[in-house]
Design an enzyme around this catalytic site. Sequence first.
Site, short mmCIF file in Angstrom:
data_model
loop_
_atom_site.label_atom_id
_atom_site.label_comp_id
_atom_site.label_asym_id
_atom_site.label_seq_id
_atom_site.Cartn_x
_atom_site.Cartn_y
_atom_site.Cartn_z
N SER A 1 0.85 -1.19 0.00
CA SER A 1 0.00 0.00 0.00
C SER A 1 0.89 1.24 0.00
O SER A 1 1.89 1.30 0.72
CB SER A 1 -0.93 -0.01 1.22
OG SER A 1 -1.84 1.06 1.12
N GLU A 2 0.48 2.24 -0.81
CA GLU A 2 1.31 3.43 -1.02
C GLU A 2 1.69 4.15 0.27
O GLU A 2 2.73 4.79 0.35
CB GLU A 2 0.57 4.45 -1.91
CG GLU A 2 0.30 4.01 -3.32
CD GLU A 2 -1.08 3.39 -3.44
OE1 GLU A 2 -1.38 2.42 -2.70
OE2 GLU A 2 -1.86 3.86 -4.27
N ASN A 3 0.81 4.09 1.27
CA ASN A 3 1.09 4.85 2.49
C ASN A 3 2.08 4.15 3.41
O ASN A 3 2.28 4.59 4.54
CB ASN A 3 -0.22 5.16 3.24
CG ASN A 3 -0.99 3.92 3.60
OD1 ASN A 3 -0.92 2.91 2.92
ND2 ASN A 3 -1.75 3.98 4.67
#
Lengths: 218, 230
Positions: A47-49
Amino acid sequence: MSSNARSRMLARAAADIAPGMCVNLGIGLPTQVVAHLPTGAQVCLHSENGISGVGPVRPAGQEDRNLIDAGGSYVSTLPGAAFFDSALSFAIVRSGRLDLTLLGAFEVAANGDLANWIIPGRFSPGPGGAIELAQRARRVGVLTAHVDKAGNPKIVERCTLPLTAAGCVNRIYSDMAVCDVTPDGLVLRELAEGVRAEDVVAATGARLTVPDTELPVF
Amino acid sequence: MSLPDKTCAMAEAIARIPDGASVMLGGFGVPGTPFCLIEALVEHGARDLTIIKNDANEAGIGVDWLLQAGQVRRLITSHIGLNPRAVAMMNDGSLDVEFNAQGILAERIRAAGAGVMGFVTNIGMDTVLAEGKQRVETATGEGMFEPALHADFALVHADCADHFGNLSFAASARNFNPLIATAARCVIAEAERVVPLGGIAPDDVHTPGPFVDHVVELPTLPEVYGVVQR
């Protein structure tokens, strides 16, 4: 799109997630692919975060306020998961560590161009991580309704909207078909149950090659 | 010899922010957003700010407080889709929004913190974001120069801080926080827990104290830090 057609599309996309892969699922339809992975699938979701090893969404009442995915869902982590900052997260993306990303689309073109982040004057939320995912994942799949709500094709000869990335898409999963982007243009690979090849050709806004052989049905 | 104590009252730390300042904010959605420092910045009232943050939070929280108070002139970000006010202000011209690809925003901040002037990349070359950017020929192909992104202030949310400003972050609340903590002239960190020196083991420090100027201990955590009910 009927819920049955959507469910079969999601399951078909899930079938292309092979054991051992590192995968990023875009916000919206792609995230729902998770529910169609086999129990015990050996897959690392990114996930990008700043998470590798994303697990299932947590039920209400069991959320961790500090643990969301890029779409804002309160997720869990699998044993072996890791947290990292946003620069390292996109180092994973840009250096080619993602075997696959599945993304949504406003338009996808026969040459693999993808437009999924801005509709000038109507929708301009910003690109988030879409540009880097589309440009640098080793393989890019698009999940989309074959036509929009007005019945217009979303698969077109050339994108009219501003691009996310050029020539990035490898495969399109829709409620009607699986199509591949090849050097010779779009090729029909599989048909959704009850859909004929001529229906797909009629609903596609680009030249679509239909092989002579019998096509698998999903 | 011992390490300096940087603990500070919140209002005193925030009072250093003048009109026209550039301010980086941590956070990706709710996790990692320094809500109490933002609230103090609203009370302080500095105007004409350039805010640098991954996203504009959701309606009614965080960045939205600053927008509502009319304190923001410019927003450098990657995604504002969950904040209708930010979108409306961008569309009516009252807020100048600069979009960056998310990882490019992170890397520009990282570059500033690493003391380099920028980097060359081909990310976004086929997009409208490439307009006006300097093209660079390299041995491995054409790219664009992305300048390092500095700020006057960074407001960081940490899970734990010690008195010297060593910080650790929780789960996905890390996101942009350790990056902005390297890239601003003055770094103010709010922490859910402030522990004595040595309270964070050296191996567990995510942001080393030399980057941090002021440490503010949060009182009881306000509800805005909790799980978002949708």
